[in-house]
Design a protein around this motif. Structure first.
Motif, PDB file in Angstrom:
ATOM      1  N   ARG A 219      55.828 -63.465 114.409  1.00 12.51           N
ATOM      2  CA  ARG A 219      57.222 -62.770 113.633  1.00 12.51           C
ATOM      3  C   ARG A 219      57.142 -63.153 112.229  1.00 12.51           C
ATOM      4  O   ARG A 219      57.564 -62.552 111.573  1.00 12.51           O
ATOM      5  CB  ARG A 219      58.172 -62.962 114.913  1.00 12.51           C
ATOM      6  N   ALA A 220      56.939 -64.520 112.223  1.00  2.47           N
ATOM      7  CA  ALA A 220      57.385 -65.123 110.981  1.00  2.47           C
ATOM      8  C   ALA A 220      56.183 -64.590 109.775  1.00  2.47           C
ATOM      9  O   ALA A 220      56.580 -64.100 108.745  1.00  2.47           O
ATOM     10  CB  ALA A 220      57.514 -66.457 110.763  1.00  2.47           C
TER      11      ALA A 220
ATOM     12  N   GLU B 248      56.862 -66.831 117.644  1.00  2.54           N
ATOM     13  CA  GLU B 248      57.609 -67.105 116.494  1.00  2.54           C
ATOM     14  C   GLU B 248      56.689 -66.891 115.362  1.00  2.54           C
ATOM     15  O   GLU B 248      57.206 -66.455 114.081  1.00  2.54           O
ATOM     16  CB  GLU B 248      58.375 -68.381 116.637  1.00  2.54           C
TER      17      GLU B 248
ATOM     18  N   SER C 165      69.938 -65.413  99.385  1.00  2.00           N
ATOM     19  CA  SER C 165      68.715 -64.489  99.703  1.00  2.00           C
ATOM     20  C   SER C 165      67.377 -65.033  99.120  1.00  2.00           C
ATOM     21  O   SER C 165      66.957 -64.505  98.427  1.00  2.00           O
ATOM     22  CB  SER C 165      69.002 -63.007  99.266  1.00  2.00           C
TER      23      SER C 165
ATOM     24  N   GLY D 229      56.974 -63.344 106.114  1.00  2.00           N
ATOM     25  CA  GLY D 229      57.351 -64.718 105.758  1.00  2.00           C
ATOM     26  C   GLY D 229      55.933 -65.340 104.838  1.00  2.00           C
ATOM     27  O   GLY D 229      54.964 -64.507 104.761  1.00  2.00           O
TER      28      GLY D 229
ATOM     29  N   MET E 245      68.050 -68.605 104.056  1.00  2.00           N
ATOM     30  CA  MET E 245      66.656 -68.653 104.188  1.00  2.00           C
ATOM     31  C   MET E 245      66.190 -69.052 105.648  1.00  2.00           C
ATOM     32  O   MET E 245      66.769 -69.984 106.122  1.00  2.00           O
ATOM     33  CB  MET E 245      66.133 -69.619 102.966  1.00  2.00           C
ATOM     34  N   SER E 246      65.124 -68.345 105.898  1.00  2.00           N
ATOM     35  CA  SER E 246      64.646 -68.631 107.130  1.00  2.00           C
ATOM     36  C   SER E 246      63.594 -69.793 106.876  1.00  2.00           C
ATOM     37  O   SER E 246      62.471 -69.383 106.185  1.00  2.00           O
ATOM     38  CB  SER E 246      64.119 -67.633 108.040  1.00  2.00           C
ATOM     39  N   GLN E 247      63.659 -70.974 107.086  1.00  2.11           N
ATOM     40  CA  GLN E 247      62.723 -72.125 106.689  1.00  2.11           C
ATOM     41  C   GLN E 247      62.276 -73.008 108.187  1.00  2.11           C
ATOM     42  O   GLN E 247      63.111 -73.068 108.582  1.00  2.11           O
ATOM     43  CB  GLN E 247      63.277 -73.010 105.692  1.00  2.11           C
ATOM     44  N   SER E 248      61.089 -72.854 108.347  1.00  2.00           N
ATOM     45  CA  SER E 248      60.444 -73.451 109.431  1.00  2.00           C
ATOM     46  C   SER E 248      58.956 -74.087 109.347  1.00  2.00           C
ATOM     47  O   SER E 248      58.608 -74.018 108.151  1.00  2.00           O
ATOM     48  CB  SER E 248      60.448 -72.375 110.700  1.00  2.00           C
TER      49      SER E 248
ATOM     50  N   VAL F 181      57.232 -70.599 106.003  1.00  5.72           N
ATOM     51  CA  VAL F 181      56.792 -71.171 107.141  1.00  5.72           C
ATOM     52  C   VAL F 181      55.810 -72.385 106.636  1.00  5.72           C
ATOM     53  O   VAL F 181      54.883 -72.087 105.895  1.00  5.72           O
ATOM     54  CB  VAL F 181      56.016 -70.294 107.994  1.00  5.72           C
TER      55      VAL F 181
ATOM     56  N   ASP G 218      67.049 -73.250  99.833  1.00  3.13           N
ATOM     57  CA  ASP G 218      68.191 -73.292 101.003  1.00  3.13           C
ATOM     58  C   ASP G 218      69.598 -73.116 100.625  1.00  3.13           C
ATOM     59  O   ASP G 218      70.330 -72.640 101.567  1.00  3.13           O
ATOM     60  CB  ASP G 218      67.896 -74.537 101.884  1.00  3.13           C
TER      61      ASP G 218
ATOM     62  N   GLU H 294      61.389 -65.996 103.394  1.00  2.36           N
ATOM     63  CA  GLU H 294      61.258 -66.830 104.476  1.00  2.36           C
ATOM     64  C   GLU H 294      59.978 -67.477 104.243  1.00  2.36           C
ATOM     65  O   GLU H 294      58.889 -67.054 103.842  1.00  2.36           O
ATOM     66  CB  GLU H 294      61.117 -65.565 105.573  1.00  2.36           C
TER      67      GLU H 294
END
Length: 256
Positions: free
Chosen positions: A16-17, A13, A62, A21, A1-4, A67, A58, A65
């Protein structure tokens, strides 16, 4: 997972997210929690549940995403001003949520979830989400963390009769598990209050009843917290975290 975290991203960024996301906004409060819990209990607990939920996601191959926005630390707490609170009016909180949602959509997000930690915010948050979706091309979700359970170990660990309550057994158990250094111990037993407050014990199912001065009369808590338990609190936190993780996953699948 993309976690930010939004605060750690550059503006490019963030853009894009937003294309794929989900922006997640936790909201809490700063208000009295009897004599043994800190003012920021609601904010601390919603952040803890969200932390644990994102840790669950996490581990999945799959996952969506996400944020994460900084927590909004102030909520609608006029009923706690008899002791101490930093409160936003209902109109102000609604306007703040409108502005945050507007900003996220302008920044490119089309999916947003609001996760709440304070009962006084719940109706305002849900109305803000409904109202916003009428005027913007966005899919928005909202929940209070105590409502999204995984239904695991709930019978063993939970007490639905006092959940979520306020500064009572439930919140104190969660804080003993999440931030024990902030709980003033020993937690004193609560003197029984008669008659029980109408906001917590309506005279007929389906009624919402508020009576002036009730919160002050019950000394700022809904139930006896002296039997709170860190072990059960940890299980309840994990249950809500798994429930929130499932809710985020379901929202992702339904809003693609």
């Amino acid at each position: 997972m993309s976690q930010s975290r939004l605060t750690e991203l550059t503006w490019r960024e963030v853009r894009r997210a937003g294309e794929q996301g989900i922006a997640v906004l936790p909201i809490g409060s700063q208000e009295q929690h009897a004599g043994h819990l800190p003012m920021g209990t609601d904010t601390l607990l919603v952040e803890e549940v969200l932390d644990r939920a994102l840790a669950v996601l996490d581990q999945e191959p799959s996952a969506p995403e996400v944020v994460r926005l900084p927590a909004l630390p102030f909520g609608h707490s006029p009923h706690h001003l008899f002791a101490a609170a930093v409160s936003l009016s209902a109109a102000t909180l609604g306007a703040v949520l409108d502005d945050v949602l507007d900003s996220l959509v302008t920044s490119g997000y089309r999916r947003v979830m609001v996760v709440n930690g304070h009962g006084g915010n719940d109706e305002i948050m849900r109305l803000a989400v409904k109202r916003f979706a009428l005027r913007a091309r966005v899919t928005v979700a909202a929940c209070s963390y105590w409502t999204v359970t995984a239904d695991e170990d709930e019978d063993e660990a939970g007490r639905p009769d006092v959940t979520p309550g306020h500064a009572g057994w439930f919140e104190t158990s969660l804080m003993l598990a999440a931030r024990p250094e902030l709980v003033r111990t020993p937690v004193p037993a609560r003197t029984p209050v008669e008659p029980p407050p109408l906001f917590d014990h309506p005279p007929h199912p389906g009624l919402t009843v508020e009576r002036h001065g009730e919160w002050e009369r019950v000394d700022g808590s809904t139930d006896d917290a002296s039997g709170a338990d860190a072990g059960r609190g940890g299980r309840l936190l994990d249950d809500r975290a798994r429930g929130l993780a499932r809710a985020i996953r379901a929202f992702d699948a339904a809003s693609r």
